[in-house]
Every structure is written in structure tokens, then in C-alpha cells.
Design a protein around this motif. Structure first.
Motif, PDB file in Angstrom:
ATOM      1  N   GLY A  78       0.804  -1.204   0.000  1.00 43.34           N
ATOM      2  CA  GLY A  78       0.000   0.000   0.000  1.00 43.34           C
ATOM      3  C   GLY A  78       0.842   1.260   0.000  1.00 43.34           C
ATOM      4  O   GLY A  78       2.058   1.239  -0.206  1.00 43.34           O
ATOM      5  N   LEU A  79       0.176   2.362   0.261  1.00 36.61           N
ATOM      6  CA  LEU A  79       0.791   3.675   0.251  1.00 36.61           C
ATOM      7  C   LEU A  79       1.250   4.053   1.649  1.00 36.61           C
ATOM      8  O   LEU A  79       0.486   3.933   2.610  1.00 36.61           O
ATOM      9  N   SER A  80       2.481   4.511   1.772  1.00 37.79           N
ATOM     10  CA  SER A  80       3.006   5.039   3.030  1.00 37.79           C
ATOM     11  C   SER A  80       3.247   6.525   2.836  1.00 37.79           C
ATOM     12  O   SER A  80       3.932   6.938   1.891  1.00 37.79           O
ATOM     13  N   LEU A  81       2.719   7.336   3.753  1.00 38.99           N
ATOM     14  CA  LEU A  81       2.633   8.775   3.541  1.00 38.99           C
ATOM     15  C   LEU A  81       3.021   9.514   4.816  1.00 38.99           C
ATOM     16  O   LEU A  81       2.598   9.136   5.910  1.00 38.99           O
ATOM     17  N   THR A  82       3.850  10.560   4.687  1.00 38.30           N
ATOM     18  CA  THR A  82       4.171  11.394   5.843  1.00 38.30           C
ATOM     19  C   THR A  82       3.021  12.370   6.099  1.00 38.30           C
ATOM     20  O   THR A  82       2.165  12.569   5.241  1.00 38.30           O
ATOM     21  N   PRO A  83       2.965  12.982   7.285  1.00 40.22           N
ATOM     22  CA  PRO A  83       1.821  13.842   7.616  1.00 40.22           C
ATOM     23  C   PRO A  83       1.618  14.988   6.622  1.00 40.22           C
ATOM     24  O   PRO A  83       2.566  15.671   6.222  1.00 40.22           O
ATOM     25  N   VAL A  84       0.354  15.184   6.223  1.00 41.18           N
ATOM     26  CA  VAL A  84      -0.026  16.283   5.333  1.00 41.18           C
ATOM     27  C   VAL A  84      -1.388  16.814   5.755  1.00 41.18           C
ATOM     28  O   VAL A  84      -2.148  16.143   6.463  1.00 41.18           O
ATOM     29  N   ALA A  85      -1.709  18.015   5.295  1.00 42.50           N
ATOM     30  CA  ALA A  85      -3.029  18.589   5.523  1.00 42.50           C
ATOM     31  C   ALA A  85      -4.055  17.836   4.676  1.00 42.50           C
ATOM     32  O   ALA A  85      -3.713  17.258   3.637  1.00 42.50           O
ATOM     33  N   PRO A  86      -5.323  17.830   5.090  1.00 43.61           N
ATOM     34  CA  PRO A  86      -6.357  17.090   4.345  1.00 43.61           C
ATOM     35  C   PRO A  86      -6.441  17.455   2.875  1.00 43.61           C
ATOM     36  O   PRO A  86      -6.657  16.579   2.028  1.00 43.61           O
ATOM     37  N   GLU A  87      -6.272  18.733   2.531  1.00 47.47           N
ATOM     38  CA  GLU A  87      -6.384  19.116   1.126  1.00 47.47           C
ATOM     39  C   GLU A  87      -5.259  18.525   0.278  1.00 47.47           C
ATOM     40  O   GLU A  87      -5.454  18.211  -0.900  1.00 47.47           O
ATOM     41  N   HIS A  88      -4.097  18.342   0.877  1.00 46.22           N
ATOM     42  CA  HIS A  88      -2.996  17.747   0.128  1.00 46.22           C
ATOM     43  C   HIS A  88      -3.149  16.227   0.036  1.00 46.22           C
ATOM     44  O   HIS A  88      -2.733  15.616  -0.949  1.00 46.22           O
ATOM     45  N   ALA A  89      -3.762  15.625   1.053  1.00 48.94           N
ATOM     46  CA  ALA A  89      -4.105  14.207   0.962  1.00 48.94           C
ATOM     47  C   ALA A  89      -5.113  13.987  -0.156  1.00 48.94           C
ATOM     48  O   ALA A  89      -5.014  13.021  -0.934  1.00 48.94           O
ATOM     49  N   ASP A  90      -6.079  14.886  -0.258  1.00 47.26           N
ATOM     50  CA  ASP A  90      -7.083  14.784  -1.314  1.00 47.26           C
ATOM     51  C   ASP A  90      -6.444  14.948  -2.688  1.00 47.26           C
ATOM     52  O   ASP A  90      -6.776  14.209  -3.630  1.00 47.26           O
ATOM     53  N   ALA A  91      -5.532  15.909  -2.825  1.00 47.80           N
ATOM     54  CA  ALA A  91      -4.870  16.127  -4.116  1.00 47.80           C
ATOM     55  C   ALA A  91      -4.072  14.899  -4.538  1.00 47.80           C
ATOM     56  O   ALA A  91      -4.064  14.527  -5.716  1.00 47.80           O
ATOM     57  N   LEU A  92      -3.404  14.253  -3.577  1.00 51.46           N
ATOM     58  CA  LEU A  92      -2.649  13.052  -3.901  1.00 51.46           C
ATOM     59  C   LEU A  92      -3.579  11.917  -4.310  1.00 51.46           C
ATOM     60  O   LEU A  92      -3.315  11.210  -5.295  1.00 51.46           O
ATOM     61  N   ALA A  93      -4.668  11.731  -3.569  1.00 48.09           N
ATOM     62  CA  ALA A  93      -5.618  10.682  -3.912  1.00 48.09           C
ATOM     63  C   ALA A  93      -6.166  10.891  -5.323  1.00 48.09           C
ATOM     64  O   ALA A  93      -6.278   9.945  -6.110  1.00 48.09           O
ATOM     65  N   ALA A  94      -6.497  12.128  -5.646  1.00 39.78           N
ATOM     66  CA  ALA A  94      -7.031  12.421  -6.978  1.00 39.78           C
ATOM     67  C   ALA A  94      -5.998  12.128  -8.056  1.00 39.78           C
ATOM     68  O   ALA A  94      -6.328  11.560  -9.112  1.00 39.78           O
TER      69      ALA A  94
END
Length: 292
Positions: A78-94
Motif C-alpha cells: 500500500g501507500l506510506s505517507l508522511t503527515p499532510v493537511a487534508p487538502e494535500h491528501a485529497d490532491a494526492l488521492a485524486a
């Protein structure tokens, strides 16, 4: 290339370039970033085969010319991700969904994992389920738990290999870790490059085990800690964890960390008692549908 955006690479050979761009960010908080630091260092030194066949993906978030977050995805994982704000998590998911990625899970600090899981569901329809929570601790002042059980810590040698493999297999079975490990799979396992310490009784019998990762950016992670079930409750786990932690400090580590299951009050109380301080909670969300 857009300056404020996620920048992705799917070429394992680009790991040196990735570290040249994002290594400073990872090293800026070695305790918080302990897993990407050790994983990417293993990939750098052992190559693409270190984690099995397949592509490895990297990415970094740049805002105003500064790297603010990174992710990586190992083959078939799966994906391993360092802490980010919700909007940047959304941008990555998109972005990942738009590129046709499929993800079995995401692993990140709890709030980041939750934000990404919700975004992944919005963009792909995959249903997230909280699969695991773990607590990250960083060593403050090392304080041996009293009373210290009779015996001493001992660095594991070649003659101990069979017992180390057996105890690592028992550890995997105890915590439900997949895949497990045996003599044939040892060289490719996550345990093979660890430095192991035994706590042994005065007659030389090993009764508990702790391992430590190689030092990266001044950071060492103690993992795993294991005591056979019939030997628990005697202080051996605390003693061997102190011994492994002390060895890391003696080797020059500035950050010594470990993970614990927050649902296990015994281990959490032990780690706090010997000087470990909670840093953050981590979460893994499994996705019921791997296809975007």
C-alpha cells in the motif's frame, strides 16, 4: 512542472534523485520519519529486489520550492505517507486515482491516514476499514525498570541464528504479521539486516530478544521486541529493550524510536516507564476495492 503540487516517480533507479530532493525533509524529523528513512535506505543500498519484484513509486509534495511531505509505495503493497493537511491528501488521492493506481491500504499518521482514506473513497469508491493502529514512541531519558531481572544483555552472534529465526517467526505469529519468516525466507525478510540483542539469565539462557535497525540520519528503531509467552511477566522485555536502546545511544544515535500497539496496556506502560515518550499514533486503512 507545477511548483505547488505532488511530483511522482515510478522508477526505482530514481531513488538517489528522490533522496537528493527529499532527503533533507526526511532527515529534518528523523523520529517521525523513521520508517521512510529506513525503507528508502534499504532500497538504495540493496536495490529494487529488496522488497520483491515490481515497481516502486515515490512522490514529494513541494510548496513554494520546499518539500513538505513524501510518499512511497513498495511492490504489491500500500501507500506510506508522511503527515499532510487534508487538502494535500485529497490532491494526492485524486492524482493517483487519475493515473489508475490501485491501493490495498494506506499507512500514515492517524489524521493523515483518515483524510487520505476518505479522499480515496471519494475518488475511487473503495471502502476504507481501519485495520491497525500503532503508537510511535521516541526515547527521552533512558531509565532501567526496577527491579532489573538477574542476567545481562548480550549481542547476538552467528551461533544464535537459528533461535533468532525461530523467535522472529513466533513474533510474526503472535502479532499476525504476514508474511511470516523461516530459514529459507530469512535473507529477504525485514529482519535480516537488524542487530539483535538477547537478555540472558546468569546461566547463559536467552529469555528475551530485541532488535535494532541500522542508523539512518542519527535514528535507530528498536523492532521487534519479543519474549516467549511462558517467560513473560518477569521483566525480561524491559531489560532487553533497555539494553538495545543503550547500545543504540552508545553507537551515536540521537533519536531512538519504537512502535507499540496502543491496545496493549502492558507494553505501553513498560515503554513509558523506561523513558519512551509518545510521539504520534499511526493508522492503517485497508481498502475493500483495490481498483479505482
Amino acid at each position: 512542472m507545477r511548483p505547488n503540487d505532488w511530483h511522482l516517480s515510478e522508477d526505482t533507479e530514481d531513488v538517489d534523485d528522490f533522496l537528493a530532493r527529499a532527503g533533507g525533509f526526511l532527515r529534518s524529523r528523523p523520529a517521525l520519519h523513521n520508517t521512510p528513512l529506513t525503507t528508502i535506505e534499504k532500497l538504495r543500498t540493496r536495490g529494487a529486489d529488496a522488497f520483491g519484484a515490481g515497481a516502486t513509486s515515490f512522490g514529494r509534495l513541494e510548496l513554494n520550492g520546499e518539500v513538505c511531505a513524501v510518499f512511497y509505495r513498495l511492490p504489491s503493497r500500500g501507500l506510506s505517507l508522511t503527515p499532510v493537511a487534508p487538502e494535500h491528501a485529497d490532491a494526492l488521492a485524486a492524482q493517483l486515482a487519475g493515473l489508475g493506481h490501485s491501493l490495498p491500504y494506506v499507512s500514515a499518521a492517524h489524521d493523515t491516514a483518515t483524510a487520505f482514506a476518505e479522499a480515496w473513497q471519494r475518488h475511487t469508491g473503495a471502502l476504507p476499514t481501519l485495520g491497525k493502529r500503532i503508537r510511535l514512541y521516541r526515547l527521552g531519558t533512558l531509565t532501567p525498570a526496577e527491579p532489573v531481572p538477574a542476567g545481562r544483555g548480550r549481542r547476538v552472534g552467528v551461533r544464535d541464528h537459528e533461535q533468532v529465526v525461530r523467535w522472529c517467526r513466533e513474533f510474526c505469529d503472535t502479532v499476525g504479521e504476514v508474511p511470516t519468516v523461516d530459514a529459507e525466507s530469512w535473507a529477504a525478510s525485514r529482519f535480516a539486516d537488524r542487530r539483535f540483542t538477547f537478555w540472558q539469565t546468569p546461566d547463559g539462557t536467552p529469555v528475551s530478544m530485541a532488535a535494532a535497525t541500522s542508523m539512518v540520519a542519527g535514528m535507530v528503531r528498536v523492532d521487534p521486541v519479543y519474549t516467549p509467552a511462558h517467560l513473560r511477566g518477569r521483566g525480561y522485555a524491559g531489560a532487553v529493550t533497555v539494553a538495545a536502546s543503550r547500545a543504540a545511544l552508545a553507537a551515536g544515535a540521537t533519536d531512538v524510536v519504537l512502535y507499540a500497539d496502543p491496545a496493549n496496556p502492558t507494553s505501553n506502560a513498560l515503554y513509558r516507564r523506561i523513558g519512551y515518550v509518545p510521539l504520534t499514533d499511526w493508522a492503517v486503512y485497508d481498502f475493500s476495492c483495490a481498483s479505482p
